[in-house]
Enzyme design. Structure first.
Site, PDB file in Angstrom:
ATOM      1  N   LEU A 147       0.820  -1.213   0.000  1.00  0.00           N
ATOM      2  CA  LEU A 147       0.000   0.000   0.000  1.00  0.00           C
ATOM      3  C   LEU A 147       0.853   1.260   0.000  1.00  0.00           C
ATOM      4  O   LEU A 147       0.497   2.261  -0.613  1.00  0.00           O
ATOM      5  CB  LEU A 147      -0.928   0.006   1.221  1.00  0.00           C
ATOM      6  CG  LEU A 147      -2.004  -1.078   1.262  1.00  0.00           C
ATOM      7  CD1 LEU A 147      -2.827  -0.965   2.540  1.00  0.00           C
ATOM      8  CD2 LEU A 147      -2.920  -0.977   0.046  1.00  0.00           C
ATOM      9  N   GLY A 177      12.585   1.807   2.279  1.00  0.00           N
ATOM     10  CA  GLY A 177      13.510   0.865   2.870  1.00  0.00           C
ATOM     11  C   GLY A 177      13.410   0.775   4.380  1.00  0.00           C
ATOM     12  O   GLY A 177      13.984  -0.125   4.992  1.00  0.00           O
ATOM     13  N   PHE A 178      12.698   1.693   4.999  1.00  0.00           N
ATOM     14  CA  PHE A 178      12.554   1.674   6.455  1.00  0.00           C
ATOM     15  C   PHE A 178      11.350   0.843   6.877  1.00  0.00           C
ATOM     16  O   PHE A 178      11.134   0.577   8.047  1.00  0.00           O
ATOM     17  CB  PHE A 178      12.392   3.113   6.957  1.00  0.00           C
ATOM     18  CG  PHE A 178      12.718   3.266   8.412  1.00  0.00           C
ATOM     19  CD1 PHE A 178      14.034   3.168   8.844  1.00  0.00           C
ATOM     20  CD2 PHE A 178      11.726   3.497   9.339  1.00  0.00           C
ATOM     21  CE1 PHE A 178      14.343   3.317  10.184  1.00  0.00           C
ATOM     22  CE2 PHE A 178      12.032   3.640  10.681  1.00  0.00           C
ATOM     23  CZ  PHE A 178      13.351   3.553  11.110  1.00  0.00           C
ATOM     24  N   THR A 200       3.902  -0.706   4.174  1.00  0.00           N
ATOM     25  CA  THR A 200       2.548  -1.002   4.623  1.00  0.00           C
ATOM     26  C   THR A 200       1.897  -1.903   3.583  1.00  0.00           C
ATOM     27  O   THR A 200       1.932  -1.600   2.385  1.00  0.00           O
ATOM     28  CB  THR A 200       1.722   0.282   4.799  1.00  0.00           C
ATOM     29  OG1 THR A 200       2.365   1.114   5.775  1.00  0.00           O
ATOM     30  CG2 THR A 200       0.315  -0.043   5.278  1.00  0.00           C
ATOM     31  N   LYS A 229       1.527  -3.014   8.969  1.00  0.00           N
ATOM     32  CA  LYS A 229       2.599  -2.023   8.878  1.00  0.00           C
ATOM     33  C   LYS A 229       3.892  -2.657   9.365  1.00  0.00           C
ATOM     34  O   LYS A 229       3.961  -3.206  10.454  1.00  0.00           O
ATOM     35  CB  LYS A 229       2.248  -0.796   9.716  1.00  0.00           C
ATOM     36  CG  LYS A 229       1.040  -0.048   9.185  1.00  0.00           C
ATOM     37  CD  LYS A 229       0.850   1.274   9.883  1.00  0.00           C
ATOM     38  CE  LYS A 229      -0.297   2.053   9.253  1.00  0.00           C
ATOM     39  NZ  LYS A 229      -0.442   3.396   9.838  1.00  0.00           N
ATOM     40  N   ASP A 277       1.304  14.044  10.926  1.00  0.00           N
ATOM     41  CA  ASP A 277       1.238  14.006   9.455  1.00  0.00           C
ATOM     42  C   ASP A 277      -0.207  14.058   8.962  1.00  0.00           C
ATOM     43  O   ASP A 277      -0.629  13.229   8.156  1.00  0.00           O
ATOM     44  CB  ASP A 277       1.928  12.743   8.937  1.00  0.00           C
ATOM     45  CG  ASP A 277       2.268  12.834   7.444  1.00  0.00           C
ATOM     46  OD1 ASP A 277       2.275  13.961   6.906  1.00  0.00           O
ATOM     47  OD2 ASP A 277       2.518  11.789   6.824  1.00  0.00           O
TER      48      ASP A 277
END
Length: 692
Positions: free
Chosen positions: A42, A47-48, A51, A67, A165
């Site tokens: 999604l 790279g961290f 989802t 996630k 965010d």
């Protein structure tokens, strides 16, 4: 298809038969946590982590969101600390998920050196796509958005969580009830910030993120409020703050009004009052900005006139949610929690979920239906139908509430209408004149349910603040507050003799309480449901209490002893509403599974299953037995219709189209001649007078 969960994989989709990724050659994990099958990426956090859309194989492949948190940390110490932080923040997210407009936390675990968080999948469209599809919002819609989301921000801020965010992409309009759901915050975001702070990484989005968050990486409640203001600007103008930020940084904030006029279209109208609210939300200096969600709500509800400066608006079908029937947080507490709750009272106050505006033309009804005399010695099946003349419904809006109306109820004498709202007020209306009598204030959160006592002297209200309040209708004064539930009050009902009040509560509590009205003392607590109880109702003789629950069952209780008489089972989804017929033998239930069921309470047998709605049935009600020869059973649904049924035959008689939105609450006057409806939109409260 099966997704590779290597966060660096460039082509993660694989055929089901693969054991190793065709792209990165990593070993594929068919089931995360032993039950979640990743099927689609999604979003990608570079790279961290990623989802994924996944299927829960333990729940008939129900969709969920997984996630992944994949910190690239050297040594066991930092990784151990990351796991510890992950668990702490997941626990906090679990607490936040008690709110119906935040995705439910389903699981969190460590696997293959990755951390995973599983959340409820919200079936809906984010506001960025919605704006691109239907066009920009007007002032009425911006105000509705603010009043819908600000309580969510208040909820998370009170628990020490900053979203960081907020933007249109992270707000989804849920298909099932039209509510706005705030997504993409919690453990992974907080952990990302914690781990990467030394690298200078800031969590947020350019243009939407407050100055202090961009400069120092520090976020406060006021930082989220700036992002909410930027989101409103985007939806109002169609101009992305991120695009403006690239060109001029924060230069656009002080002159945002210039974007209200765009080439090729008319100027956008914004009232002075809303403009001032947006000005304060978008202040660069945090000290000059709103400091709390409550401050914004206060200005919106007290400084603004009742939309007098806002042109009338009819919501387009693309704005309102489409029909869906997914299990969502609403199945835990559709408050709004609303929202789909039966907000019951002894005078058929019924809660429904979604967005509703009312058509201005009358609706015509002409069919055959049964009229039930009182009392009856036999179940309703034995009654014969008789004809009714053609009826016209003449609509009349009642102006006064500034936010969604969640519950409406008529007094037993038929002179007064009560309405409860997200604006934390109850209003009493004179039915003859349509004028407001008074406003009752005292709850500290949304009010989900109201009901009148049989003598029309007392009003009971239940709120998300976990309190029940009893009001003197003659003076408008608070009589007393009843406390004891550990979650929001979803329904209240007076016994026919007016001596007892029943209350149901949401999923954290799951209990029913019986209160002695004269003293306010708790009589007893009824336990047995394993999920929230959105509907309680007394039988006409007051000896039996019926409770409908999100656990898909109805329970019948002996009021005198508190003992469980029997449990009625047969629905595939949550029960949202229950109502006794005047004969006291027949019980109707409305469910998320789109059906209405009629039960014989003496035998526990199912009489009929009524099918015809295309979405969940939020409300069912029988017309009072002493009313005119109208239709006996009425149901309201998220499919935007009210249906009329013959309970003898189980056949649908008539459908009343309510418009391009959903209904929150309807109630029927004791004489059966007036229907009241509450919802959101331009006409958030309306009555329909029936003329034979």
């Amino acid at each position: 298809m099966l997704c590779c969960v290597n966060p660096d994989c460039q082509k993660p989709l694989n055929p089901d038969k693969n054991n190793y990724c065709h792209s990165c050659k990593a070993e594929l994990i068919p089931l995360l946590g032993g039950r979640y099958r990743p099927t689609q990426v999604l979003s990608d956090e570079g790279g961290f982590g990623r989802t994924y859309l996944a299927k829960d194989v333990h729940k008939l492949n129900e969709c969920c969101v997984v996630k992944q948190f994949a910190p690239k940390l050297q040594g066991t110490g930092p990784l151990t600390k990351a796991v510890e932080l992950f668990k702490q923040e997941a626990s906090r997210l679990q607490e936040l998920a008690e709110h119906p407009q935040i995705p439910t936390l389903l699981a969190y675990f460590e696997q293959n050196s990755y951390l995973f968080l599983v959340q409820q999948f919200i079936d809906g469209q984010n506001l960025l796509k919605e704006c691109e599809t239907r066009g920009t919002y007007n002032e009425t819609e911006i105000r509705q958005l603010l009043l819908d989301l600000l309580p969510v921000l208040k909820f998370i801020h009170q628990r020490g969580v900053i979203h960081r965010d907020i933007k249109p992409q992270n707000i989804i309009r849920r298909h099932s009830d039209g509510r706005l759901v705030l997504i993409d915050f919690g453990a992974s975001k907080v952990l990302t910030a914690t781990v990467q702070t030394k690298m200078g990484t800031v969590i947020g989005s350019h243009g939407y993120t407050a100055l202090e968050q961009m400069q120092d990486g520090k976020a406060y409640p006021a930082s989220d409020l700036f992002s909410l203001g930027a989101t409103c600007f985007h939806l109002l103008t169609g101009v992305r703050p991120s695009q403006l930020w690239i060109k001029q940084g924060y230069g656009w904030v002080a002159s945002w009004r210039q974007y209200l006029t765009n080439p090729g279209r008319n100027e956008i109208s914004v009232s002075i009052e809303l403009g001032e609210v947006l000005d304060k939300l978008l202040q660069l200096e945090i000290q000059k900005r709103y400091q709390s969600a409550d401050e914004v709500i206060t200005d919106l509800t007290s400084q603004l006139s009742p939309l007098s400066s806002v042109p009338p608006t009819i919501l387009t079908p693309t704005f309102t949610a489409t029909a869906a029937n997914k299990g969502s947080v609403s199945s835990k507490i559709n408050i709004k929690l609303k929202s789909q709750l039966l907000l019951g009272s002894s005078i058929l106050a019924l809660g429904l979920g979604g967005v509703w505006y009312f058509q201005t033309r009358p609706h015509t009804i002409s069919e055959y239906s049964p009229s039930i005399p009182e009392p009856l010695s036999e179940p309703i099946q034995s009654q014969k139908s008789k004809s009714v003349s053609e009826n016209y419904f003449l609509p009349k809006p009642l102006k006064g509430h500034y936010s969604d109306v969640n519950s409406v109820a008529f007094s037993s004498d038929g002179t007064t209408l009560g309405s409860a709202s997200d604006d934390k007020t109850i209003k009493l209306w004179n039915l003859a004149s349509g004028q407001e009598i008074r406003t009752l204030k005292g709850h500290s959160n949304w009010i989900w349910t109201v009901g009148f006592s049989p003598d029309s002297k007392t009003l009971a209200s239940g709120s998300a603040d976990m309190k029940i309040k009893l009001w003197n209708l003659e003076t408008g004064k608070l009589i007393r507050t009843l406390e004891g539930h550990s979650d929001g009050i979803t329904s209240v009902a007076f016994s026919p003799d007016g001596k007892t009040l029943a209350s149901g509560s949401a999923s954290k509590d799951m209990k029913i309480k019986l209160w002695k009205l004269e003293t306010g003392k708790l009589i007893r607590t009824l336990e047995g449901h394993i999920n929230g109880v959105p509907s309680v109702v007394f039988s006409p003789d007051g000896k039996t209490l019926a409770s409908g629950s999100w656990d898909k069952t109805i329970k019948l209780w002996n009021v005198e002893t508190g003992k469980l008489i029997r449990t009625l089972e047969g629905n595939a989804e949550s029960i949202l509403s229950v109502a006794f017929a005047p004969d006291g033998v027949t019980l109707a239930s409305g469910s998320r599974d789109k059906t209405i069921k009629l039960w014989n309470v003496k035998t526990g047998k199912l009489i009929h299953t009524l099918k015809g709605h295309n979405d969940k049935v939020n409300s069912v009600a029988f017309l009072p037995s002493k009313s005119s020869d109208g239709v006996t059973l009425i149901s309201g649904s998220s499919d935007k219709t009210i249906k009329f049924w013959n309970p003898v035959t189980g056949k649908e008689i008539r459908t009343l189209e309510t418009g391009s939105g959903y209904i929150y609450a309807v109630a029927i006057s004791p004489d059966g001649q007036t229907i009241a409806g509450g919802g959101s939109g331009e006409n958030i409260l309306k009555i329909w007078q029936m003329i034979n």
